[in-house]
Design a protein around this motif. Structure first.
Motif, PDB file in Angstrom:
ATOM      1  N   VAL A 184       0.288  -1.923   1.676  1.00  0.00           N
ATOM      2  CA  VAL A 184      -0.346  -1.181   2.774  1.00  0.00           C
ATOM      3  C   VAL A 184       0.490  -1.317   4.039  1.00  0.00           C
ATOM      4  CG1 VAL A 184      -2.360  -1.070   4.299  1.00  0.00           C
ATOM      5  CG2 VAL A 184      -2.683  -1.303   1.837  1.00  0.00           C
ATOM      6  N   THR A 185       0.937  -2.534   4.340  1.00  0.00           N
ATOM      7  CA  THR A 185       1.769  -2.756   5.529  1.00  0.00           C
ATOM      8  C   THR A 185       3.063  -1.972   5.424  1.00  0.00           C
ATOM      9  OG1 THR A 185       0.811  -4.949   5.803  1.00  0.00           O
ATOM     10  CG2 THR A 185       2.881  -4.529   6.944  1.00  0.00           C
ATOM     11  N   SER A 186       3.700  -2.007   4.258  1.00  0.00           N
ATOM     12  CA  SER A 186       4.932  -1.258   4.048  1.00  0.00           C
ATOM     13  C   SER A 186       4.699   0.241   4.230  1.00  0.00           C
ATOM     14  CB  SER A 186       5.482  -1.527   2.650  1.00  0.00           C
ATOM     15  OG  SER A 186       6.594  -0.711   2.392  1.00  0.00           O
ATOM     16  N   LEU A 187       3.588   0.739   3.694  1.00  0.00           N
ATOM     17  CA  LEU A 187       3.262   2.158   3.822  1.00  0.00           C
ATOM     18  C   LEU A 187       3.082   2.540   5.288  1.00  0.00           C
ATOM     19  CD1 LEU A 187       2.536   4.772   2.261  1.00  0.00           C
ATOM     20  CD2 LEU A 187       0.171   4.005   2.334  1.00  0.00           C
ATOM     21  N   MET A 188       2.407   1.700   6.044  1.00  0.00           N
ATOM     22  CA  MET A 188       2.168   1.996   7.461  1.00  0.00           C
ATOM     23  C   MET A 188       3.456   1.930   8.281  1.00  0.00           C
ATOM     24  SD  MET A 188      -1.453   0.087   7.946  1.00  0.00           S
ATOM     25  CE  MET A 188      -2.288   1.114   9.129  1.00  0.00           C
TER      26      MET A 188
END
Length: 81
Positions: free
Chosen positions: A31-35
């Motif tokens: 999720v962090t990588s996607l954001m």
């Protein structure tokens, strides 16, 4: 979380294809990588090219839907002999 595939016909060229839809629940790192980095690292991780692949992120941050269109669809076509 779930996966489905079904035959379809492309609007451009009226050619048969297979649409593969997968709903993923991402872990906190993904999720962090996607954001931070967008969809490219996710596509790279699941082994798909951005060509003919569409990703939608839902209101719940850790759920994404990946739709991939495969152009090889001969297996589901029936002969009209």
């Amino acid at each position: 979380m779930s996966r489905a595939s079904f035959p379809a016909v492309l609007e451009a060229g009226n050619r048969p294809c297979i649409v593969e839809t997968t709903v993923y629940r991402l872990n906190a790192v993904a999720v962090t990588s996607l954001m931070l980095d967008g969809f490219d690292p996710l596509l790279n991780f699941i082994g798909l090219s951005p060509d003919d692949t569409y990703i939608t992120q839902h209101e719940v941050e850790d759920i994404v839907t990946v739709v991939h269109i495969r152009k090889e669809a001969e297996a589901w076509q029936h002969s009209t002999k």
